[in-house]
Structure formats: structure tokens, C-alpha cells
Design a protein around this motif. Structure first.
Motif, short mmCIF file in Angstrom:
data_model
loop_
_atom_site.label_atom_id
_atom_site.label_comp_id
_atom_site.label_asym_id
_atom_site.label_seq_id
_atom_site.Cartn_x
_atom_site.Cartn_y
_atom_site.Cartn_z
N LEU A 1 0.84 -1.21 0.00
CA LEU A 1 0.00 0.00 0.00
C LEU A 1 0.87 1.26 0.00
O LEU A 1 0.55 2.24 -0.66
N SER A 2 1.97 1.21 0.74
CA SER A 2 2.85 2.38 0.81
C SER A 2 3.48 2.69 -0.54
O SER A 2 3.56 3.86 -0.94
N VAL A 3 3.92 1.67 -1.26
CA VAL A 3 4.51 1.90 -2.60
C VAL A 3 3.45 2.47 -3.54
O VAL A 3 3.69 3.44 -4.27
N ILE A 4 2.25 1.89 -3.51
CA ILE A 4 1.18 2.34 -4.42
C ILE A 4 0.72 3.75 -4.06
O ILE A 4 0.33 4.51 -4.93
N GLU A 5 0.80 4.10 -2.79
CA GLU A 5 0.40 5.45 -2.38
C GLU A 5 1.28 6.51 -3.06
O GLU A 5 0.81 7.57 -3.46
N LYS A 6 2.57 6.20 -3.20
CA LYS A 6 3.51 7.17 -3.78
C LYS A 6 3.25 7.40 -5.26
O LYS A 6 3.34 8.51 -5.75
N VAL B 1 -1.26 -10.93 -3.27
CA VAL B 1 -1.48 -9.79 -2.37
C VAL B 1 -2.30 -8.72 -3.08
O VAL B 1 -3.26 -8.18 -2.53
N LEU B 2 -1.92 -8.41 -4.32
CA LEU B 2 -2.65 -7.40 -5.09
C LEU B 2 -4.11 -7.82 -5.28
O LEU B 2 -5.02 -6.98 -5.14
N ASN C 1 -11.11 -3.86 -1.65
CA ASN C 1 -11.35 -2.47 -2.06
C ASN C 1 -10.31 -1.49 -1.49
O ASN C 1 -10.62 -0.32 -1.29
N LEU C 2 -9.11 -1.96 -1.25
CA LEU C 2 -8.05 -1.08 -0.77
C LEU C 2 -7.24 -0.51 -1.93
O LEU C 2 -6.59 0.53 -1.79
N ILE C 3 -7.29 -1.20 -3.08
CA ILE C 3 -6.67 -0.70 -4.31
C ILE C 3 -7.63 -0.96 -5.45
O ILE C 3 -8.55 -1.77 -5.34
N TYR D 1 -3.96 1.59 -8.09
CA TYR D 1 -4.14 2.89 -7.42
C TYR D 1 -4.71 2.63 -6.04
O TYR D 1 -5.52 1.70 -5.85
N LEU D 2 -4.35 3.47 -5.09
CA LEU D 2 -4.91 3.38 -3.75
C LEU D 2 -6.31 3.98 -3.74
O LEU D 2 -6.53 5.04 -4.32
N THR D 3 -7.24 3.32 -3.08
CA THR D 3 -8.60 3.86 -2.90
C THR D 3 -8.64 4.65 -1.59
O THR D 3 -7.67 4.65 -0.83
N GLU D 4 -9.75 5.29 -1.33
CA GLU D 4 -9.91 5.98 -0.05
C GLU D 4 -9.77 4.99 1.11
O GLU D 4 -9.14 5.30 2.12
#
Length: 111
Positions: free
Chosen positions: A17-22, A50-51, A58-60, A77-80
Motif C-alpha cells: 500500500l505504501s509503494v502504491i500510495e507514492k 497480495v494485489l 477495495n483497498l486498491i 491505485y490506492l482507494t480511499e
């Protein structure tokens, strides 16, 4: 399963999640970014399940995009909900890592 693998399994969602957030990434790119950050034992075979799980939760979200060097790629992409989950994981990690580090260092000095 080694201790390292078990520890990594517990925190891998947060790392992904951290990598995708960037920035949005595709699976192979994500694997390379994790490996270049020192998580060299994270293979593509580990990343894709994992993806898939993060997407089901619904996290990505995935989006197919054209690639200049071959077939279309699925960028994530990261979701809300993903941003919220990453905040929770980061907060929980901070609450765990410091006391564990202190305990492990103290353990080494008591010997």
C-alpha cells in the motif's frame, strides 16, 4: 517458513500500500520497487496474490493502461479505503516496532 518470511507476511500489505500510495504501479514494477528497498525475497509470485486480495478488499483498484514497451499493463491505485488502511497499519506498526526493538536490544545486552 522462516521467521523472516512470517514477519514479512504480516507487514507486506502495508509495504505494498505504501509503494502504491507514492505512485500507481504495475505488478512487476511493484516487485522491483520492494526488492530495491531491501525486501529482496518478495517475488512476483508473492505480489500478485497480495494485489488480488487488496483489490477484493477495495483497498486498491486496477486500471489497464497502454504500455510503450509491450502489451497493456494493469496499474494499481490506492482507494480511499486503502489510504485509511495504510494509516491504520502505519500507526499500528509504530506502536509495535519501538517496544519490540527495545526488548530485543535489551535481551542482547542482558546476555
Amino acid at each position: 517458513m522462516s521467521i523472516r518470511s512470517q514477519l514479512l507476511k504480516g507487514i507486506l500489505d502495508g509495504c505494498v500500500l505504501s509503494v502504491i500510495e507514492k505512485e500507481p504501479v504495475y505488478g512487476y514494477e511493484l516487485s522491483k520497487k520492494l526488492q530495491s528497498s531491501g525486501l529482496q525475497d518478495v517475488s512476483e509470485g508473492t505480489i500478485y496474490p497480495v494485489l488480488l486480495r487488496l483489490q477484493k478488499n477495495n483497498l486498491i483498484r486496477g486500471e489497464m493502461q497502454p504500455s510503450e514497451s509491450g502489451p497493456n499493463r494493469k496499474y494499481y491505485y490506492l482507494t480511499e479505503e486503502g489510504h485509511s488502511a495504510l494509516s491504520d497499519i502505519s500507526r499500528e506498526w509504530e506502536q509495535i516496532v519501538s517496544p519490540v526493538t527495545t526488548l530485543l536490544k535489551r535481551g542482547n545486552h542482558d546476555d
